[in-house]
Design a protein around this motif. Sequence first.
Motif, PDB file in Angstrom:
ATOM      1  N   THR A 228      15.610  -9.650  -7.403  1.00  0.00           N
ATOM      2  CA  THR A 228      16.612  -8.942  -6.598  1.00  0.00           C
ATOM      3  C   THR A 228      17.987  -9.161  -7.212  1.00  0.00           C
TER       4      THR A 228
ATOM      5  N   ARG B 124      10.598  -2.458   6.339  1.00  0.00           N
ATOM      6  CA  ARG B 124      10.606  -1.304   5.428  1.00  0.00           C
ATOM      7  C   ARG B 124      10.016  -1.583   4.062  1.00  0.00           C
ATOM      8  N   LEU B 125       9.587  -2.809   3.834  1.00  0.00           N
ATOM      9  CA  LEU B 125       8.946  -3.150   2.569  1.00  0.00           C
ATOM     10  C   LEU B 125       7.686  -3.938   2.902  1.00  0.00           C
TER      11      LEU B 125
ATOM     12  N   TRP C  88      13.951  -7.119   6.791  1.00  0.00           N
ATOM     13  CA  TRP C  88      13.639  -6.412   5.555  1.00  0.00           C
ATOM     14  C   TRP C  88      12.172  -6.017   5.475  1.00  0.00           C
TER      15      TRP C  88
ATOM     16  N   ARG D 106      17.217  -6.816  -1.499  1.00  0.00           N
ATOM     17  CA  ARG D 106      15.750  -6.928  -1.520  1.00  0.00           C
ATOM     18  C   ARG D 106      15.048  -5.588  -1.383  1.00  0.00           C
ATOM     19  N   VAL D 107      15.482  -4.731  -0.450  1.00  0.00           N
ATOM     20  CA  VAL D 107      14.746  -3.490  -0.250  1.00  0.00           C
ATOM     21  C   VAL D 107      15.359  -2.306  -1.006  1.00  0.00           C
TER      22      VAL D 107
ATOM     23  N   ASP E 279      21.716  -3.387   5.852  1.00  0.00           N
ATOM     24  CA  ASP E 279      20.889  -4.308   5.076  1.00  0.00           C
ATOM     25  C   ASP E 279      21.747  -5.457   4.557  1.00  0.00           C
TER      26      ASP E 279
END
Length: 256
Positions: free
Chosen positions: A211, A149-150, A146, A248-249, A243
């Motif tokens: 989340t 990308r975050l 994750w 989360r993202v 994912d």
Amino acid sequence: MSGRLQDKTALVTGSTSNIGKAIAEAFAAEGAHVVVSGRNRERGKHVVEGIRAAGGQADFVEADLDGSADASRRLADEAREALGGRLDVLVNNAGIYPPGTTTTTDEKTFDQVYAVNVKAPFFLTADVAPEMARNGGGVIVNLGSWIARLGVPVGSLYSSTKGAMETLTRAWSAEFGPQGVRVNAISPGVIVPRAAEGGEPHPGEIMMKGTPFGTIGTPDAIAHAAVWLASDESAFVHGTVVDVDGGRVGAAVIAA
């Protein structure tokens, strides 16, 4: 279990603990003959014994994936030998995550993390994918993250390697998909082994606040996704990063 991987053979790298262990156990429970691999022989033997005790098929192949092409080729050869000459599924799970920020990371650590997290699966896939194609097809599942990308304040080195693996997933799908080899990836969220009853809360729980799921996940969540990607149920899925992160993202919950 329903035997979704019945008569398949699989190699799961870094499968002596945590996510890799859960994937190996889930594959075996679904009927696959699994090669468990890692650097620690005792832990590997323990995983294999557990799988066999549950009625599954498993063997251990010791491997130190240091990033060299020779080490990756050696693992591929020894895994195929243990599996009777054929490998249907490869899970590129092995990886390392040393603590540190960009400014505190030295060159030796940088090279080591890229060697284990990117070079090793690159050369393992380079060996395995063409052989899968010659045998009529196969499946490769990569592990992303994750934090690819975050952005987070620490972990820039590790996250960049996982970003590379997600990019390679798409590239390999285009390269090997037409030859019958499906390539996809899983992007786990904050995953930790199940805590003992009465155990202290894990520090990772703070990263999952806000989340949809609200707390950390367990390795089983990733293993379920890996089984699906390795099975014929996902035959129409190519070059995708799934994912499995509790949202989360992709989503944020705003507390009232």
